[in-house]
Scaffold this active site. Structure first.
Site, PDB file in Angstrom:
ATOM      1  N   GLU A  27      51.001  56.767  25.122  1.00 60.79           N
ATOM      2  CA  GLU A  27      50.784  55.656  26.037  1.00 60.79           C
ATOM      3  C   GLU A  27      49.348  55.771  26.544  1.00 60.79           C
ATOM      4  OE1 GLU A  27      53.328  53.619  26.423  1.00 60.79           O
ATOM      5  OE2 GLU A  27      52.742  52.315  28.081  1.00 60.79           O
ATOM      6  N   CYS A  42      31.521  23.087  49.005  1.00 60.26           N
ATOM      7  CA  CYS A  42      30.739  22.386  50.007  1.00 60.26           C
ATOM      8  C   CYS A  42      29.310  22.391  49.486  1.00 60.26           C
ATOM      9  CB  CYS A  42      30.813  23.107  51.357  1.00 60.26           C
ATOM     10  SG  CYS A  42      29.572  22.531  52.528  1.00 60.26           S
ATOM     11  N   TYR A  62      53.803  61.409  23.557  1.00 54.11           N
ATOM     12  CA  TYR A  62      55.180  61.722  23.939  1.00 54.11           C
ATOM     13  C   TYR A  62      56.166  61.735  22.780  1.00 54.11           C
ATOM     14  CZ  TYR A  62      55.810  56.621  23.919  1.00 54.11           C
ATOM     15  OH  TYR A  62      55.854  55.304  23.559  1.00 54.11           O
ATOM     16  N   CYS A  86      31.347  22.399  58.207  1.00 57.31           N
ATOM     17  CA  CYS A  86      30.230  21.481  58.456  1.00 57.31           C
ATOM     18  C   CYS A  86      30.601  20.024  58.187  1.00 57.31           C
ATOM     19  CB  CYS A  86      29.022  21.868  57.608  1.00 57.31           C
ATOM     20  SG  CYS A  86      29.210  21.483  55.865  1.00 57.31           S
ATOM     21  N   GLU A 131      61.502  61.551  31.344  1.00 57.59           N
ATOM     22  CA  GLU A 131      60.033  61.537  31.313  1.00 57.59           C
ATOM     23  C   GLU A 131      59.524  60.334  32.100  1.00 57.59           C
ATOM     24  OE1 GLU A 131      58.549  61.861  27.180  1.00 57.59           O
ATOM     25  OE2 GLU A 131      60.539  62.588  26.672  1.00 57.59           O
ATOM     26  N   LYS A 190      57.776  56.928  32.779  1.00 57.06           N
ATOM     27  CA  LYS A 190      57.450  55.731  32.001  1.00 57.06           C
ATOM     28  C   LYS A 190      56.115  55.223  32.530  1.00 57.06           C
ATOM     29  CE  LYS A 190      59.394  51.350  30.489  1.00 57.06           C
ATOM     30  NZ  LYS A 190      58.048  50.777  30.462  1.00 57.06           N
ATOM     31  N   CYS A 193      25.056  24.182  55.380  1.00 62.25           N
ATOM     32  CA  CYS A 193      26.376  24.581  55.875  1.00 62.25           C
ATOM     33  C   CYS A 193      26.307  25.963  56.529  1.00 62.25           C
ATOM     34  CB  CYS A 193      27.372  24.606  54.722  1.00 62.25           C
ATOM     35  SG  CYS A 193      29.010  25.167  55.221  1.00 62.25           S
ATOM     36  N   CYS A 243      34.373  19.838  54.371  1.00 64.83           N
ATOM     37  CA  CYS A 243      34.167  21.249  54.681  1.00 64.83           C
ATOM     38  C   CYS A 243      34.675  21.573  56.084  1.00 64.83           C
ATOM     39  CB  CYS A 243      32.676  21.583  54.579  1.00 64.83           C
ATOM     40  SG  CYS A 243      32.300  23.272  55.065  1.00 64.83           S
ATOM     41  N   LYS A 253      64.124  51.552  35.012  1.00 63.66           N
ATOM     42  CA  LYS A 253      63.003  50.973  35.768  1.00 63.66           C
ATOM     43  C   LYS A 253      63.119  51.224  37.274  1.00 63.66           C
ATOM     44  CE  LYS A 253      60.690  48.482  32.596  1.00 63.66           C
ATOM     45  NZ  LYS A 253      60.391  47.074  32.764  1.00 63.66           N
ATOM     46  N   ASP A 261      52.825  53.167  32.968  1.00 61.97           N
ATOM     47  CA  ASP A 261      52.539  51.749  32.807  1.00 61.97           C
ATOM     48  C   ASP A 261      51.220  51.585  32.058  1.00 61.97           C
ATOM     49  OD1 ASP A 261      52.896  49.081  33.046  1.00 61.97           O
ATOM     50  OD2 ASP A 261      52.248  48.960  35.133  1.00 61.97           O
TER      51      ASP A 261
END
Ligand code: ZN
Length: 665
Positions: free
Chosen positions: A175, A428, A227, A409, A118, A120, A433, A406, A312, A122
């Site tokens: 899940e 900044c 499940y 500037c 099945e 898995k 600027c 900065c 996995k 997440d």
């Protein structure tokens, strides 16, 4: 309609709605339109209001979410919630099979197991309890023994049934997950509000189910794949899945019965690439012994049942070289270090840059220019550096030092205080600027701001670089002649740009407020603010206290607004900008809890006179009209209401009492 008939109709409606829930939310094959579904739901809701004795918390009308909880209550699981061991290679899978075979042999069992593979998913494990065919409780897995009660939140999830077709008692394991496209949508909105982003769909699902307000959960489109059944007797795992489907749960149809692990491996290999195209996150397969009778014999290790294993998928991570770190100045003046990378293919797209967020993050990673870094996509969207291969570090690699000035500037950079804390980023503070101005202009013209469609980022950048525009007000001084001589622009494109700018001059108040780029004022906040004022000038004169009383505006936002309007540079900008604009206030049209709701009043109400009721409705943004039509939202009925009540019943318009109205507001 008499009582008996009403009950019959209620039961009929619930059964029909449950059938359509399964078609829509479980099988994804709706047979009726949303409008029809809503209207059946409305009829049921109306009947339940009229006959409260037939109402039940399990009615589909109650899936919209109840009152917020003060906190979550702990729940002790009746059966300990185990999780499976992990395998990362085919060899580990075979070793698992071998160990199991030895155990079965020792127990004198001759049967050879077959397997079911099945997905898995997440997400977040949830434990759903049903008693006599009725949903009674949902809990998170927690530490496996104690979880949290999330019943009210799970009730809003339409992929699970609240009542079962049989009077069975069992616990269903599922899940909870969210769609990738919902993650993107929600993150896009959060970005605008300057809220932290969810890293991935699991994060989002977990964050959503841990919301104390079920109404928010109801809007989030949580899905649950069921499940497992605890407390039933089924011969195979496949039987359980088939049963779950029959009972109206959403069951992932992507699964495979395998006689051997070799078949399971082939299925796994196919899904390594296929999983990218699914709208949910999959981090591997769960391979289980299909024959339930063998589960008990196999028993448990200290941590896991031996009958299953989580296989996995290899992680989506790549290494590349960090070529340099540049600094970007944003609209608010925040300076963000950005990693410039040797371009590399990651999860289907080429990545050449990744944000490093701030100096703390660079220090945490201990990342240096010249390093080989590991890259992954957070939430499958934003590339992030999550580690450094220090063994591959060149000897001369230097630690990065945040600039003190900065980059655009040359003004000194410093942290700012946010509430009681200092910001992680440096800013900044120079209001002149140019980098901030450019980002501010892009924000101003953006779709959610003034919506100047013909003026994209690239064009703004060109105009800004040659000094044609300096700030928001200067946009409206632009003339066709300024543009048409420029390289790459002709008469037509100049015309279009000017027309687009001129077209933005009539603007809704909230769009103007948003487009000014005031700190902490995202789109939603701007809308919340705009609802309360008759004009922009009225908003400008309010103090912190008055502003922070507005729903959706905290002290932080109120202070930001006041300090924005107090600033002399901003005042000068507004003095030049506002004469170009016609600002449309939204107060009269969108204030109040009854906004967009039309009432008809009939009969004698218990305490309010009809004029008082009318005033109350209008004060809360609703409308009152004289006769019942398809546009009527509610009939507010007291004693002796005559023909209007009949009209409402005919049209299926909900009929409410005075107390219902008071509850609404
Ligand atoms: Zn600067």
């Amino acid at each position: 309609m008499n009582k008996e008939k009403a009950l019959h109709r209620i039961e009929e409606l619930r059964a029909v709605l449950e059938g359509h829930r399964i078609l829509y939310h479980v099988h994804d094959t709706p047979k009726i339109t949303d409008e029809v579904y809503d209207s059946l739901m409305r009829e049921l809701s109306l009947l339940e209001k009229k006959y409260p004795e037939f109402d039940t918390p399990l009615s589909p009308t109650h899936r919209v979410g109840g009152d917020p909880l003060p906190k979550f209550v702990k729940v002790t699981h009746e059966i300990k919630q185990w999780s499976f061991d992990n395998a990362f290679s085919y060899e580990e899978l075979l070793a698992w099979e071998e160990r199991n075979a030895a155990l079965l042999k020792k127990a004198g069992v001759e049967q050879t197991p077959t397997y079911i593979a099945e997905m898995k998913v997440d997400g977040l494990k949830v434990v759903l309890t049903y008693v006599d065919g009725v949903f009674v409780r949902a809990a998170t897995r927690g530490n496996g023994e104690v979880g949290e009660d999330i019943t009210e939140n799970i009730k809003t999830v339409k992929s699970i049934p609240l009542t079962l077709p049989e009077r069975v008692s069992f616990t269903v394991i599922g899940e909870a997950w969210m769609k990738k496209k919902d993650l993107e949508k929600i993150n896009r909105a959060r970005e605008k509000e300057e809220l932290p982003l969810y890293a991935n769909t699991r994060n989002l699902a977990a964050g959503t189910l841990r919301q104390l307000d079920p109404k928010i959960v109801a809007t989030r489109n949580i899905q649950i794949y069921a499940y497992d059944i605890e407390g039933g007797s089924y011969t195979t795992q496949e039987d359980e899945l088939i049963t779950l489907d029959r009972f109206g749960f959403l069951v992932n149809s992507e699964r495979k019965l395998c006689r051997t692990l070799k078949e399971a491996q082939a299925f796994y290999d196919r899904w390594i690439t296929r999983r990218q195209t699914e709208d949910y996150g999959i981090d591997g397969l769960v391979i289980k012994v299909n024959e339930r009778i063998l589960w008990d014999t196999l028993g448990y290790t200290a941590k896991s049942p031996r009958a299953g294993i989580a296989y996995k998928f290899p992680a989506q991570e790549v290494s590349t070289k960090l070529l340099s770190i540049t600094c970007q100045v944003g609209r608010t003046g925040a300076v963000t270090p950005v990693a410039e990378l040797e371009p590399v293919l990651l999860a289907g797209s080429t990545v050449a840059r990744a944000t490093l967020h701030n100096a703390d993050e660079i220090e945490r990673l201990d990342v240096r220019v010249g390093d080989t870094v590991l890259l992954r996509k957070a939430g499958d969207v934003i590339p992030e550096i999550f580690d450094v291969v220090t063994d591959l570090r060149p000897k001369d690699a230097l630690a990065f030092v945040m600039p003190k000035y900065c980059p655009e500037c040359s003004s000194p950079l410093s942290k700012i205080s946010i509430g009681k804390e200092l910001s992680a980023a440096v800013y900044c503070r120079n209001k002149e600027c140019p980098a901030q101005h450019l980002e501010g202009l892009i924000h101003f013209a953006s779709k959610k701001g003034m919506g100047i469609e013909g003026l994209g980022e690239k064009i703004i950048e060109i105009f800004h670089d040659i000094g044609l525009i300096t700030d928001a007000a200067s946009l409206y001084d632009l003339k066709k002649e300024d543009i048409e001589g420029l390289e790459g622009f002709g008469e037509k494109s100049a015309d279009n740009i000017i027309a687009s700018i001129q077209g933005s001059r009539t603007v809704l108040l909230h769009k103007l407020v948003y487009s000014l780029g005031i700190r902490h004022v995202g789109e939603q906040t701007a809308k919340d603010i705009a609802k309360h004022f008759n004009s922009f000038d009225e908003l400008r004169t309010k103090n912190t206290e008055e502003l922070s009383r507005i729903e959706g505006v905290g002290e932080k936002v109120a202070e930001a607004l006041v300090s924005y309007f107090k600033d002399s540079a901003n005042q000068k900008l507004l003095a030049r900008l506002l004469p170009h604009l016609t600002v449309i206030a939204e107060k009269s049209t969108s204030e109040g809890k009854l906004f967009n709701t039309t009432f008809v009043i009939t009969g004698t109400l218990p305490t309010l006179s009809r004029d008082e009721a009318k005033e109350l409705i209008e004060k809360n943004g609703g409308k009152v009209s004289a006769s019942v039509s398809s546009k009527t939202s509610y009939l507010l009925a007291g004693e002796n209401g005559g023909s209007k009540r009949l009209d409402a019943e005919k049209l299926g318009t909900p009929i409410i009492g005075e107390q219902d109205l008071l509850n609404m507001i």
